[in-house]
Design an enzyme around this catalytic site. Structure first.
Site, PDB file in Angstrom:
ATOM      1  CB  SER A 613      -0.955  -0.047   1.193  1.00  0.00           C
ATOM      2  OG  SER A 613      -1.964   0.920   1.086  1.00  0.00           O
ATOM      3  CG  ASP A 698      -7.289  -1.919  -3.058  1.00  0.00           C
ATOM      4  OD1 ASP A 698      -7.841  -1.163  -2.241  1.00  0.00           O
ATOM      5  OD2 ASP A 698      -6.094  -2.226  -3.011  1.00  0.00           O
ATOM      6  CG  HIS A 753      -5.969  -2.183   0.559  1.00  0.00           C
ATOM      7  ND1 HIS A 753      -5.247  -1.580  -0.453  1.00  0.00           N
ATOM      8  CD2 HIS A 753      -5.261  -1.941   1.702  1.00  0.00           C
ATOM      9  CE1 HIS A 753      -4.174  -0.996   0.047  1.00  0.00           C
ATOM     10  NE2 HIS A 753      -4.147  -1.199   1.358  1.00  0.00           N
TER      11      HIS A 753
END
Length: 779
Positions: A613, A698, A753
């Site tokens: 991320s 996501d 995610h």
């Protein structure tokens, strides 16, 4: 005293009346109620001039049409003229087609890369299978129940299952287990489509038993990975989910004390929780009452039930500012009560005990937070009194309130510390932990009048140990210690875990956690996996991860760089790694990597790094600026398309994260992000081997960001900057003499995610990739 706010949800390239989500809100600046005096939406403000006029002209046009009359217009924020940066705009336009998952070119791109990934997985299946077997060491992990209202609650993970089963028993019973929820076997109507029911993705966001009868179960379930939960109520007596009580979209949820109402937050079109609703059981959801609505797109709304259940707090938070409303649970139809109006940079969070609130806040210059009290009849800031302040080097992270004790979870010089304050004799003491480099996870600790604190301890070399701590006698009791057994058992005595400090480019001392075998030689012959994040003030905790054992047993060094932007050393450490100081995150990581080489542990050919991320932003910057420093990078759902993301206000997190990355519409911020953004700074050079992952659903890092990054990198590697259909090969290299490097992209089509599926298998493939990239024998 009138502020006019115009909200338009669209991309700059799609500014058309037909695609706008429009809202004009008129606020009274002097009013203490953060609610618009009037709002105009939809067709009320649609007109042809939307296509070509700015905010000021648009509002003037509406005034002429009679929508708004006799209002002074506040000058809007200066917008950046993107045409001044035509190359950056062109870079994004070239790959704009990748934003549409239904585009045939996108599907072909996905298929090609997933086929390449599958071929790689097949090529290393023998070694990855061996790694999986080592990560799947048999462990003794009997559930440790927590008692609440005459029931023992616990969860367990059945053999060969990916999701937990939530259970309970009546206190004192050894048999008669009651399954509250089996996440592996949800009823079909919990899924919104047949396609979802065939997917393996399930996330349980909320699971709470009603406090009045303990016979109803409140659940929030996401079956797509988009973090858009649906709320359900299950009758535990009949084991039936009530189909008339389904909340179609929610984030956080909680019960009223009588079990006849639920309170929940609702996401807007950008998935931002912005509204608090009350639903009374037995009434249509369409008749639910709106208790509060937040109109500032940078603020998220969350619910928190205080442990004594006297108040439910409504927390409105941006990245750096907070505001709290209270719902009195003694009332059947409570109204929100404002505690203290928001002030930029001031955060506060509340707990309740007796006739007082205990408030964690950074007010009055308490950068690393302090605890104050206020009477529950008048909790405004003018009545706050300090009760706990921390010394230099310490930071308050959380508080657990009991009837007779207050437990404060802290960081001191980057390491965890647990403080216990007794209200019985006003004494203060700290828990003695087995090791300083460790991770502490609080238990649920739901019983307010208990003297026992449940917590879990682990370290990079010590599997999870569940403790009960008697705060009265100050005795620590072990309830469960995870024991690794079998042929691949792990003996921690052969390894060491320590904290070192590395001097960064500007003199900052960066903590780094090292885990490796004892008595390692310093002949630069050890492979290293460095891990970094450095954003949002988030700590990278040095806990136990069973998947790291196969690496440690093969003489790898695990290095966790606690770089600026994280929260390990307090809020100042965080502030020094965000906005215009973001580059500090990157130079800290580089300094730690160079230290590993200079101290003789490794060399660039044996160095690998991993970031997820926002940690992927770090990896992308390293790839562009120090491609020689690491042989391989693992970039999981990486935030690499930074500039275009922060220009796109139609994405879920863009506005909320202005306080983290900056508002890219402002010229100075734009230029900073342009120079840092990994996508915008790819160039013709030899890059490390890369494994990149993304997920179709996501909501935090849209799939097209990593996909665009890989597509553009393929073009550069192939020396073909004109092809934009994503069909170029990575077989050729950037220059004639460069060694070809692997570039793998995995696209998860049914998760979000945080991923989905067999975690051990995913890790085994990642590690096999590292072995191949570093030229190590797979054995």
């Amino acid at each position: 005293n009138i502020l006019i706010e115009l909200t338009m949800s669209c991309s700059l390239r799609q500014l058309q009346p037909s695609c706008l989500q429009r809202r004009i809100s008129v606020f009274s600046v002097s009013s203490s109620i953060h609610k618009p005096l009037m709002t105009f939406t939809g067709q009320q403000i649609q007109h042809a001039s939307l296509r070509c006029y700015g905010v000021r002209t648009l509002t003037q046009q509406m005034s002429k049409r009679g929508v708004l009359k006799n209002c002074r217009i506040r000058q809007p924020l200066q917008y950046l003229h993107l045409r001044q940066h035509s190359q950056s705009v062109k870079n994004n336009q070239d790959f704009e087609w990748m934003r549409n998952p239904q585009d045939s070119r996108v599907k072909a791109f996905f298929d090609r890369h997933n086929n390449n990934y599958a071929a790689f997985v097949n090529s290393i299946r023998m070694f990855s299978g061996k790694l999986v077997s080592e990560m799947s060491i048999p462990v003794d992990t009997d559930p440790v129940p927590e008692v609440f209202d005459n029931y023992s609650y616990y969860s367990k993970l059945p053999f060969n299952k990916l999701l937990p089963v939530f259970c309970r028993k009546k206190v004192g019973q050894t048999h008669g287990e009651e399954v509250l929820l089996d996440a592996n076997n949800l009823p079909k109507f919990c899924f919104q489509s047949a396609q979802e029911s065939e997917s393996s993705f399930v996330s349980i966001g909320v699971i709470k038993v009603d406090p009045h009868t303990s016979q109803k179960l409140l659940m929030a379930i996401d079956t797509t990975g988009e973090e858009n939960y649906r709320g359900f109520i299950k009758d535990l007596k009949t084991d039936v989910i009530l189909d008339g009580e389904i909340i179609p979209s929610c984030i956080s949820m909680d019960w009223s004390l009588d079990g006849q109402s639920i309170f929940y937050t609702v996401p807007d079109s950008l998935r931002r929780p912005y509204k608090v609703m009350q639903h009374r059981l037995g009434t249509p959801v369409s008749e639910d009452i709106c208790l509060l609505e937040e109109y500032d797109d940078s603020f998220f709304v969350d619910l928190h039930m205080m442990k004594d259940m006297r108040f439910l707090s409504i927390n409105l938070n941006s990245k750096t500012t907070g505001e709290v409303y209270l719902l009195d649970m003694a009332e059947s139809n409570p109204k929100p009560i404002l505690v203290e109006r928001r002030q930029p940079g001031i955060e506060y969070y509340m707990e309740h005990r007796g006739d007082k609130f205990y408030i964690i806040t950074n007010a009055d210059g308490a950068e690393n937070f302090k605890i104050v009290t206020a009477p529950d009849t008048n909790p405004q800031r003018s009545n706050w009194k300090d009760v706990i302040t921390v010394e230099n080097g310490a930071k308050i992270e959380d508080v657990d309130m009991f009837e007779n004790y207050c437990v404060v979870y802290e960081k001191f010089e980057g390491l965890p510390r647990v403080r216990v304050i007794s209200f019985v004799d006003n004494s203060v003491h700290f828990l003695s932990l087995p090791d300083s480099v460790c991770r502490i996870d609080p238990g649920v600790n739901q019983t307010f009048n208990s003297d026992t604190l449940r917590l879990t301890y682990s370290s990079p070399l010590t599997p999870q140990i569940v403790y009960d701590y008697d705060m009265r006698s100050r005795k620590l009791s072990t309830l469960r210690e995870v024991v690794l057994r079998g042929m691949f058992s792990f003996n921690s005595k052969h390894y060491t875990c320590r904290r070192v400090h590395v001097e960064s480019e500007d003199g900052a001392q960066v903590p780094m956690t090292l885990v490796h075998k004892k008595n390692l030689s310093r002949r630069r012959n050890h492979p290293v996996l460095m891990i970094g994040y450095g954003a949002y003030g988030t700590n990278v905790e040095p806990g136990f991860h069973i998947d790291k054992i196969p690496l440690l047993q093969r003489d790898w060094i695990i290095a966790i760089a606690h770089v600026r932007g994280g929260g390990e050393l307090g809020r100042r450490w965080y502030y020094e790694g965000r906005l215009d100081k973001k580059k500090n995150t990157f130079i800290d990581f580089v300094a730690c990597a160079k230290w590993m080489i200079e101290e003789g542990y490794s060399r660039p050919e044996l160095m690998a790094a991993e970031g997820s991320s926002a940690g992927g932003f770090l990896m992308g910057w390293i790839a562009n600026n120090y491609p020689w420093l690491f042989r391989a990078l693992i970039m999981k759902v990486p935030f690499v398309d930074v500039l275009s993301t922060m220009l796109d206000r139609s994405l879920p997190l863009t506005i909320h994260e202005y306080e983290e990355w900056g508002d890219a519409r402002q010229p100075a911020v734009y230029e900073t992000l342009r120079t840092l953004s990994p996508f915008d700074n790819l160039s013709a050079q030899q890059y490390p081997h890369m494994l990149v992952t993304t997920a179709l659903n996501d909501p935090r890092v849209p799939f097209w960001g990593p996909a665009k990054y890989v597509a553009k990198l393929e073009q550069i590697v192939a020396g073909n900057t004109n092809a934009t259909d994503g069909t170029v090969s990575t077989a050729s290299s950037a220059t004639e003499h460069d060694e070809p490097r692997m570039l793998l992209l995995k696209i998860d089509t049914d998760a979000g995610h945080f991923g989905n599926g067999d975690v051990h298998m995913q890790k085994a493939v990642e590690y096999a990739f590292l072995f191949k990239a570093l030229g190590l024998k797979m054995k």
